[in-house]
Design an enzyme around this catalytic site. Structure first.
Site, PDB file in Angstrom:
ATOM      1  N   SER A  79       0.855  -1.191   0.000  1.00 49.47           N
ATOM      2  CA  SER A  79       0.000   0.000   0.000  1.00 49.47           C
ATOM      3  C   SER A  79       0.887   1.236   0.000  1.00 49.47           C
ATOM      4  O   SER A  79       2.068   1.166   0.334  1.00 49.47           O
ATOM      5  CB  SER A  79      -0.922   0.013   1.227  1.00 49.47           C
ATOM      6  OG  SER A  79      -0.173   0.246   2.404  1.00 49.47           O
ATOM      7  N   CYS A  80       0.296   2.360  -0.377  1.00 49.28           N
ATOM      8  CA  CYS A  80       0.992   3.651  -0.346  1.00 49.28           C
ATOM      9  C   CYS A  80      -0.077   4.723  -0.115  1.00 49.28           C
ATOM     10  O   CYS A  80      -1.072   4.461   0.559  1.00 49.28           O
ATOM     11  CB  CYS A  80       1.789   3.882  -1.626  1.00 49.28           C
ATOM     12  SG  CYS A  80       0.802   3.932  -3.141  1.00 49.28           S
ATOM     13  N   MET A  81       0.101   5.896  -0.659  1.00 58.51           N
ATOM     14  CA  MET A  81      -0.881   6.962  -0.461  1.00 58.51           C
ATOM     15  C   MET A  81      -2.055   6.827  -1.432  1.00 58.51           C
ATOM     16  O   MET A  81      -3.205   6.979  -1.045  1.00 58.51           O
ATOM     17  CB  MET A  81      -0.226   8.341  -0.603  1.00 58.51           C
ATOM     18  CG  MET A  81      -1.158   9.496  -0.299  1.00 58.51           C
ATOM     19  SD  MET A  81      -1.839   9.482   1.370  1.00 58.51           S
ATOM     20  CE  MET A  81      -0.571  10.308   2.275  1.00 58.51           C
ATOM     21  N   LEU A 110      -3.799   4.913   1.332  1.00 56.26           N
ATOM     22  CA  LEU A 110      -4.247   5.536   2.568  1.00 56.26           C
ATOM     23  C   LEU A 110      -5.334   6.582   2.320  1.00 56.26           C
ATOM     24  O   LEU A 110      -6.207   6.784   3.169  1.00 56.26           O
ATOM     25  CB  LEU A 110      -3.063   6.170   3.313  1.00 56.26           C
ATOM     26  CG  LEU A 110      -3.384   6.628   4.727  1.00 56.26           C
ATOM     27  CD1 LEU A 110      -3.594   5.440   5.645  1.00 56.26           C
ATOM     28  CD2 LEU A 110      -2.298   7.532   5.263  1.00 56.26           C
TER      29      LEU A 110
END
Length: 167
Positions: free
Chosen positions: A125-127, A154
């Site tokens: 996952s990341c932003m 996120l």
């Protein structure tokens, strides 16, 4: 065009360039056919992995209860400033290649987590899904077979529930 139709057309093209005689390594039509088959196989593999690798919020939420490793590939300052998805470990994208090839003891020391095996289920996952997709590609290139990414990142997670923050 749906994925199945596209695959069918590619397979049809491969059949069209199939030589009508025994294959020879020096024959132009045999070389073209072999190149076409390799290309079709690469495209199929990429289409299959692209379709199967992206997770929704609901899918990720369900997986968090199972045996999988969630890796947040944002920079450390981002997790400090914006928080993280509960249960994730932070390995910035620039470290993913090295981290996934580390000695298990060094990995445990650095990330305070057991080193995932190539058969373990990894979710990145990341932003917003861009860096997590790059991390997924890196993991696949290193031979990890059960990899996915949370495309919403996120940003999407925060719409449903608050991120975990350090107290």
């Amino acid at each position: 065009m749906c994925l199945w139709t596209f695959k069918s057309l590619l397979a049809l093209f491969a059949d069209l360039v199939r030589p009508q005689h025994n294959q020879h390594s020096h024959c132009y039509c045999c070389l073209l056919h072999n190149i076409c088959l390799r290309t079709v196989n690469v495209i199929f593999r990429n289409l299959d992995t692209a379709a199967d690798c992206s997770l929704s919020y609901k899918e990720l939420k369900g997986l968090l209860k199972s045996q999988m490793t969630l890796i947040d590939v944002r920079e450390k300052w981002e997790t400090g400033q914006f928080g993280k998805i509960p249960g994730s470990i932070n390995i910035p994208l620039g470290e993913v290649m090295e981290a996934l090839q580390m000695n298990p003891k060094d990995f445990k020391e650095r990330y305070n987590q057991d080193m995932p095996a190539k058969s373990d289920h990894l979710v990145f996952s990341c932003m917003a899904g861009v860096r997590s997709k790059k991390a997924l590609d890196i993991a696949m290139s290193l031979g990890f077979s059960r990899v996915q990414h949370y495309a919403g990142g996120l940003e999407e997670w925060a719409k449903y529930e608050p991120p975990e923050t350090k107290q």
